[in-house]
Design an enzyme around this catalytic site. Sequence first.
Site, PDB file in Angstrom:
ATOM      1  N   TYR A 107     -10.190 -45.408   0.871  1.00 14.02           N
ATOM      2  CA  TYR A 107     -11.007 -46.835   1.312  1.00 14.02           C
ATOM      3  C   TYR A 107     -12.232 -46.941   0.484  1.00 14.02           C
ATOM      4  CZ  TYR A 107     -14.974 -45.242   4.203  1.00 14.02           C
ATOM      5  OH  TYR A 107     -16.148 -44.775   4.626  1.00 14.02           O
ATOM      6  N   LYS A 159     -13.312 -39.900  -0.282  1.00 16.97           N
ATOM      7  CA  LYS A 159     -13.804 -40.865   0.969  1.00 16.97           C
ATOM      8  C   LYS A 159     -12.472 -41.290   1.609  1.00 16.97           C
ATOM      9  CE  LYS A 159     -16.441 -45.200   1.100  1.00 16.97           C
ATOM     10  NZ  LYS A 159     -17.468 -44.936   1.927  1.00 16.97           N
ATOM     11  N   GLU A 201     -26.080 -34.879   3.672  1.00 23.56           N
ATOM     12  CA  GLU A 201     -26.133 -36.375   3.569  1.00 23.56           C
ATOM     13  C   GLU A 201     -26.144 -36.701   5.044  1.00 23.56           C
ATOM     14  OE1 GLU A 201     -22.478 -37.707   1.847  1.00 23.56           O
ATOM     15  OE2 GLU A 201     -21.075 -36.637   3.749  1.00 23.56           O
ATOM     16  N   LEU A 219     -20.117 -37.267  -0.344  1.00 22.31           N
ATOM     17  CA  LEU A 219     -19.629 -38.223  -0.890  1.00 22.31           C
ATOM     18  C   LEU A 219     -20.496 -38.700  -1.998  1.00 22.31           C
ATOM     19  CD1 LEU A 219     -17.145 -40.066  -0.428  1.00 22.31           C
ATOM     20  CD2 LEU A 219     -18.885 -41.750   0.694  1.00 22.31           C
TER      21      LEU A 219
END
Length: 285
Positions: free
Chosen positions: A32, A149, A182, A206
């Site tokens: 997505y 992702k 992250e 990511l």
Amino acid sequence: MSIVFLNDAFMPMEEAKISPMDRGFLFGDGIYEVIPSYDGQLVGFAPHIERMNNGMQEIGIDFSWPLEKWREVCENLIEKNGNGNLGIYLHVSRGADTKRFHAYPEGVAPTVFAFAFEIPAAPVADKQQAKGYKVSTTRDLRWERCHIKSTALLGNVMHFQQGYAQGANETLLFNANNELTEASACNAYIVKDGVVATPPLDNQILPGITRFMLLDILKKDGTIKMEERIVTMDEVFNADEVWVTSSSKEIAPVIEIDGKPVGNGEVGDVWQAAQTLYSAGKHNY
């Protein structure tokens, strides 16, 4: 927001139907993207589509639309949902099989779904107006392919919920070496003595589109020194400023970590300078 896109057709949300045998539902088997738009103008459109194509290639979904086809879908959703400040959610799953079986099926058409949702106005580079974020920290317990992702976001959701339950806006994650990776839904940065540092890209992180655009803008401008390097959690707790970035947040200043202030507990000057540069350059991608 009532008009959505499903498999080459626009329709009211309530008319959109997806098979319960869809592998996106059964396995989280899909990719997505979320692309922000302000007054009809998309931000980071091409890099978002490139990352989605890379993700589909990584997990073996054989699907490829030209850039202009995706742009047409996004622009139609924006127009059909009243323009304004909208996020465009794009979702491609492997599709619906006739049985539940772990191996990738052959001859199955991917499911393509997209919808628009309201997002806040674009951030303004003003310390007095900026929303200061409070975050918590925790060991990263997600899978080891965080650079993809995937729609299988349970690990991210659980980490976000951990911070949310503590009254935090986000959760900073660290690995077994006590190194910052992250956040549950954002990339992360520290600022020390005017220098911005963020962890380098690898399977733990990511490759955020806002991250890509921000670093590119900072490098081209040259007034703010930037480093991609390992960042320890000790550095995080002793930083002058901490930021998180995402497509919907842009650059969000963190003012509190685990109940303790970051620096002097106020939004920093380097954040304001970086947000000013980002606001000026974000529509160039």
